[in-house]
Design a protein around this motif. Structure first.
Motif, PDB file in Angstrom:
ATOM      1  N   ARG A  96      35.786   7.908  86.699  1.00  0.00           N
ATOM      2  CA  ARG A  96      37.704   7.338  87.604  1.00  0.00           C
ATOM      3  C   ARG A  96      38.062   7.643  86.346  1.00  0.00           C
ATOM      4  O   ARG A  96      38.455   7.896  85.432  1.00  0.00           O
ATOM      5  CB  ARG A  96      36.779   5.649  87.354  1.00  0.00           C
ATOM      6  N   LYS A  97      39.575   7.130  86.854  1.00  0.00           N
ATOM      7  CA  LYS A  97      40.471   7.181  86.149  1.00  0.00           C
ATOM      8  C   LYS A  97      40.530   6.282  84.888  1.00  0.00           C
ATOM      9  O   LYS A  97      39.903   5.795  84.780  1.00  0.00           O
ATOM     10  CB  LYS A  97      41.772   7.550  87.080  1.00  0.00           C
ATOM     11  N   PRO A  98      40.894   7.039  83.560  1.00  0.00           N
ATOM     12  CA  PRO A  98      41.251   6.367  82.202  1.00  0.00           C
ATOM     13  C   PRO A  98      42.389   5.137  82.788  1.00  0.00           C
ATOM     14  O   PRO A  98      43.221   5.441  83.185  1.00  0.00           O
ATOM     15  CB  PRO A  98      42.186   7.467  81.584  1.00  0.00           C
ATOM     16  N   ASN A  99      42.379   4.399  82.103  1.00  0.00           N
ATOM     17  CA  ASN A  99      42.929   2.940  81.982  1.00  0.00           C
ATOM     18  C   ASN A  99      43.341   2.440  80.923  1.00  0.00           C
ATOM     19  O   ASN A  99      42.600   2.372  79.417  1.00  0.00           O
ATOM     20  CB  ASN A  99      41.504   1.584  82.354  1.00  0.00           C
ATOM     21  N   PRO A 100      44.533   1.797  80.802  1.00  0.00           N
ATOM     22  CA  PRO A 100      44.733   1.737  79.712  1.00  0.00           C
ATOM     23  C   PRO A 100      44.318   0.815  78.957  1.00  0.00           C
ATOM     24  O   PRO A 100      44.650   0.548  77.571  1.00  0.00           O
ATOM     25  CB  PRO A 100      46.248   1.207  80.174  1.00  0.00           C
ATOM     26  N   GLU A 101      43.927  -0.006  79.746  1.00  0.00           N
ATOM     27  CA  GLU A 101      42.867  -1.273  78.634  1.00  0.00           C
ATOM     28  C   GLU A 101      41.513  -0.398  78.073  1.00  0.00           C
ATOM     29  O   GLU A 101      40.570  -1.091  77.445  1.00  0.00           O
ATOM     30  CB  GLU A 101      42.575  -2.208  79.802  1.00  0.00           C
ATOM     31  N   ASP A 102      40.926   0.996  78.420  1.00  0.00           N
ATOM     32  CA  ASP A 102      39.766   1.427  77.830  1.00  0.00           C
ATOM     33  C   ASP A 102      39.938   1.617  75.994  1.00  0.00           C
ATOM     34  O   ASP A 102      41.115   1.654  75.837  1.00  0.00           O
ATOM     35  CB  ASP A 102      39.960   2.919  78.502  1.00  0.00           C
ATOM     36  N   ILE A 103      38.585   1.660  75.811  1.00  0.00           N
ATOM     37  CA  ILE A 103      38.777   1.535  74.292  1.00  0.00           C
ATOM     38  C   ILE A 103      38.263   2.502  73.695  1.00  0.00           C
ATOM     39  O   ILE A 103      38.382   2.641  72.654  1.00  0.00           O
ATOM     40  CB  ILE A 103      38.258   0.150  73.517  1.00  0.00           C
ATOM     41  N   ILE A 104      37.635   3.405  74.451  1.00  0.00           N
ATOM     42  CA  ILE A 104      36.127   4.175  74.841  1.00  0.00           C
ATOM     43  C   ILE A 104      36.386   5.396  75.844  1.00  0.00           C
ATOM     44  O   ILE A 104      37.020   5.246  77.098  1.00  0.00           O
ATOM     45  CB  ILE A 104      35.175   3.898  74.364  1.00  0.00           C
ATOM     46  N   ASN A 105      36.328   6.429  76.026  1.00  0.00           N
ATOM     47  CA  ASN A 105      35.720   7.404  77.196  1.00  0.00           C
ATOM     48  C   ASN A 105      34.243   7.615  77.321  1.00  0.00           C
ATOM     49  O   ASN A 105      33.848   7.599  76.534  1.00  0.00           O
ATOM     50  CB  ASN A 105      36.434   8.797  77.118  1.00  0.00           C
ATOM     51  N   PRO A 106      33.718   6.523  77.773  1.00  0.00           N
ATOM     52  CA  PRO A 106      32.648   6.539  78.406  1.00  0.00           C
ATOM     53  C   PRO A 106      31.976   7.764  79.502  1.00  0.00           C
ATOM     54  O   PRO A 106      31.022   8.209  79.162  1.00  0.00           O
ATOM     55  CB  PRO A 106      32.006   5.834  79.512  1.00  0.00           C
ATOM     56  N   TYR A 107      32.871   8.456  79.822  1.00  0.00           N
ATOM     57  CA  TYR A 107      32.328   9.976  80.693  1.00  0.00           C
ATOM     58  C   TYR A 107      32.292  11.063  79.430  1.00  0.00           C
ATOM     59  O   TYR A 107      32.079  12.384  79.688  1.00  0.00           O
ATOM     60  CB  TYR A 107      33.536  10.374  81.772  1.00  0.00           C
ATOM     61  N   MET A 108      32.064  10.730  78.294  1.00  0.00           N
ATOM     62  CA  MET A 108      32.559  11.927  77.131  1.00  0.00           C
ATOM     63  C   MET A 108      30.729  12.918  77.506  1.00  0.00           C
ATOM     64  O   MET A 108      29.932  11.601  77.471  1.00  0.00           O
ATOM     65  CB  MET A 108      32.417  11.607  75.800  1.00  0.00           C
ATOM     66  N   PRO A 109      30.669  14.126  77.966  1.00  0.00           N
ATOM     67  CA  PRO A 109      29.424  15.101  77.958  1.00  0.00           C
ATOM     68  C   PRO A 109      28.600  14.763  76.392  1.00  0.00           C
ATOM     69  O   PRO A 109      28.747  14.781  75.548  1.00  0.00           O
ATOM     70  CB  PRO A 109      30.484  16.557  78.108  1.00  0.00           C
ATOM     71  N   GLY A 110      27.141  14.631  77.197  1.00  0.00           N
ATOM     72  CA  GLY A 110      26.156  14.439  76.154  1.00  0.00           C
ATOM     73  C   GLY A 110      26.462  13.401  75.795  1.00  0.00           C
ATOM     74  O   GLY A 110      25.133  12.054  74.665  1.00  0.00           O
ATOM     75  N   GLY A 111      26.846  12.149  76.294  1.00  0.00           N
ATOM     76  CA  GLY A 111      26.509  10.555  75.638  1.00  0.00           C
ATOM     77  C   GLY A 111      25.426   9.249  76.145  1.00  0.00           C
ATOM     78  O   GLY A 111      25.343   8.697  74.347  1.00  0.00           O
ATOM     79  N   ILE A 112      24.974  10.264  76.859  1.00  0.00           N
ATOM     80  CA  ILE A 112      23.588   9.063  77.379  1.00  0.00           C
ATOM     81  C   ILE A 112      22.695  10.195  78.101  1.00  0.00           C
ATOM     82  O   ILE A 112      22.704  11.112  78.187  1.00  0.00           O
ATOM     83  CB  ILE A 112      24.018   7.781  78.506  1.00  0.00           C
ATOM     84  N   ASP A 121      43.915  -7.385  71.173  1.00  0.00           N
ATOM     85  CA  ASP A 121      43.500  -8.143  72.805  1.00  0.00           C
ATOM     86  C   ASP A 121      43.212  -7.077  73.188  1.00  0.00           C
ATOM     87  O   ASP A 121      42.361  -7.352  74.431  1.00  0.00           O
ATOM     88  CB  ASP A 121      45.246  -8.373  73.302  1.00  0.00           C
ATOM     89  N   ARG A 122      43.162  -5.832  73.273  1.00  0.00           N
ATOM     90  CA  ARG A 122      42.277  -4.607  73.908  1.00  0.00           C
ATOM     91  C   ARG A 122      40.883  -4.616  74.163  1.00  0.00           C
ATOM     92  O   ARG A 122      40.279  -5.011  74.870  1.00  0.00           O
ATOM     93  CB  ARG A 122      43.283  -3.907  73.701  1.00  0.00           C
ATOM     94  N   HIS A 123      40.888  -4.579  72.920  1.00  0.00           N
ATOM     95  CA  HIS A 123      39.336  -5.018  72.715  1.00  0.00           C
ATOM     96  C   HIS A 123      38.366  -6.138  72.499  1.00  0.00           C
ATOM     97  O   HIS A 123      37.568  -5.976  73.060  1.00  0.00           O
ATOM     98  CB  HIS A 123      38.978  -4.733  70.865  1.00  0.00           C
ATOM     99  N   THR A 124      39.203  -7.307  72.179  1.00  0.00           N
ATOM    100  CA  THR A 124      38.567  -8.022  73.102  1.00  0.00           C
ATOM    101  C   THR A 124      38.261  -8.670  74.121  1.00  0.00           C
ATOM    102  O   THR A 124      37.767  -9.253  74.633  1.00  0.00           O
ATOM    103  CB  THR A 124      39.260  -9.789  71.961  1.00  0.00           C
ATOM    104  N   MET A 125      39.448  -8.487  74.619  1.00  0.00           N
ATOM    105  CA  MET A 125      39.140  -8.853  76.371  1.00  0.00           C
ATOM    106  C   MET A 125      38.088  -7.648  76.643  1.00  0.00           C
ATOM    107  O   MET A 125      37.453  -7.739  77.697  1.00  0.00           O
ATOM    108  CB  MET A 125      40.936  -7.370  76.973  1.00  0.00           C
ATOM    109  N   TRP A 126      38.412  -6.574  76.320  1.00  0.00           N
ATOM    110  CA  TRP A 126      36.691  -5.618  76.781  1.00  0.00           C
ATOM    111  C   TRP A 126      35.635  -5.630  76.413  1.00  0.00           C
ATOM    112  O   TRP A 126      34.820  -6.275  77.356  1.00  0.00           O
ATOM    113  CB  TRP A 126      37.319  -4.295  76.067  1.00  0.00           C
ATOM    114  N   CYS A 127      35.439  -6.331  75.423  1.00  0.00           N
ATOM    115  CA  CYS A 127      34.474  -7.169  74.866  1.00  0.00           C
ATOM    116  C   CYS A 127      33.802  -8.155  76.151  1.00  0.00           C
ATOM    117  O   CYS A 127      32.716  -8.656  76.510  1.00  0.00           O
ATOM    118  CB  CYS A 127      33.872  -8.068  73.142  1.00  0.00           C
TER     119      CYS A 127
END
Length: 391
Positions: free
Chosen positions: A202-218, A299-305
């Motif tokens: 999906r497209k990046p969201n301003p509320e994101d705190i990380i990029n889960p789509y990094m190659p080799g992440g999982i 606010d950004r990190h706590t809302m993500w959590c």
């Protein structure tokens, strides 16, 4: 199961629990000898209590399971077949959880954790091309390190060792932490099991705190155990670094945040990966819960959590009231003691029913010190202040 039904009710959720309790009581009242089935039933009940958010009752079942475990097996005999090895793995998870959350050592003696590691190390050496034995060896080594961590951190506050002895043992344990990660990196360096691209990114969201789509992440299908193992290691590592700083009266190291963000990145990656096995997010909830404590409190990190914790509860893992209230204090958000999101967003009716059921349970009488320390998450929150002592 009950949460997946459109009209799921708490009666569906608790039906399995009540059946297990009834059969266990019938077995014990009849004077039947303890058996493997008895032990498995108690471990099942402990799991129910964990998912209901009653960690004090969980400890009661863990204590009962410990008594039967050492009655039926020895550290060596339990390694004789796969079922028994899984039983040890199931039990030791609860034992380590209780020790690390409360600041106490494990109930199970160290020789059991050593026997488990020795078995898988021997199998790995005998079958050098079997990746599963290598993974199991890494898991067993991690559990032994976590057991020694719980023991070390329990001794100093209780006067069982001097500060000089603690420093010496701490240096040895720190070396083992480092060696474990180095050995894991060597194990995985030639694997082709990493997820390199997401088809539905999906497209990046301003509320994101990380990029889960990094190659080799999982890791891909067939290697999902590695994801959980690595997340657990990061969570243990961040707890080790934090508690080490407290014991040695040092400022918490700055890398706690970056380690916590690694957990968050892996968690969101497995959430979005379409080929993940059922229940994978629930299996990763413990690591995420610890990571939330060491993120920035903006606010950004706590809302993500908050969104992730709400999703986990919506899937059936009820967080204890103490955990919610402590995070409410830490973040300065008293409303999350009620529910994670504003206006009861994403608050399933069945989760409300389960919480109400738990609140209506009788209070625990004659609660032991260890149970109280687990209930209040003493090892985590006793020194974690709301004044941003991590900054």
């Amino acid at each position: 199961m009950a949460l997946k039904k459109p009209n799921g009710k708490i009666e569906h959720f608790l039906g399995y629990y009540n059946q297990s309790v009834t059969l266990l009581r019938k077995s014990l009242a009849g004077g039947q000898e303890h058996s493997q089935s008895t032990l498995l039933t108690i471990l099942q009940l402990a799991t129910f209590e964990e998912y209901l958010g009653d960690w004090v009752n969980l400890l009661g079942h863990q204590k009962a399971a410990h008594g039967i475990l050492i009655e039926l097996y020895s550290a060596d005999s339990i390694m004789n077949n796969e079922v028994q090895r899984k039983i040890l793995s199931w039990y030791s998870r609860f034992d380590l959880f209780a020790g690390l959350m409360s600041g106490y050592e494990t109930m199970l003696a160290r020789e059991w954790f050593c026997a488990n590691e020795d078995y898988y190390r021997h199998q790995s050496q005998g079958y050098p091309n079997d990746i599963n034995y290598k993974i199991e060896t890494a898991i067993a080594s991690h559990r032994l390190i976590a057991m020694d961590m719980a023991l070390l951190f329990a001794k100093l506050p209780r006067g069982a060792m001097s500060l000089e002895e603690f420093v010496a043992e701490h240096e040895k344990l720190s070396m083992r932490f480092s060696e474990w990660k180095q050995n894991l990196d060597l194990l995985l360096i030639n694997t082709r099991s990493l997820v390199e691209t997401f088809e539905m990114e999906r497209k990046p969201n301003p509320e994101d705190i990380i990029n889960p789509y990094m190659p080799g992440g999982i890791f891909k299908k067939g290697f999902w155990t590695l994801n959980l193992m690595l997340m657990d290691w990061y969570a243990t590592d961040v707890m080790y670094r934090y508690q080490s700083a407290l014991m040695l009266q040092r400022h918490p190291p700055p890398e706690l945040e970056s380690i916590a963000l690694k957990v968050c990145s892996m968690f969101e990656a497995i959430e979005y990966w379409p080929e993940g096995p059922p229940g994978i997010m629930l299996s990763a909830q413990a690591a995420l819960g610890i990571a939330t404590l060491f993120l920035p409190k903006d606010d950004r990190h706590t809302m993500w959590c908050r969104r992730k914790l709400a999703k986990i509860e919506g899937l059936g893992y009820i967080y204890p009231p103490t955990f919610r209230s402590k995070l409410a204090q830490l973040w300065g958000l008293p409303e999350i003691s009620h529910w994670w999101l504003p206006n009861d967003e994403g608050y399933p009716a069945i989760v409300r029913s389960i919480r109400a059921f738990m609140e209506g349970r009788p209070l625990h009488a004659n609660i032991q010190a260890k149970s109280e320390d687990v209930r209040t998450l003493k090892a985590i929150f006793s020194k974690l202040s709301v004044e941003d002592d991590l900054d």
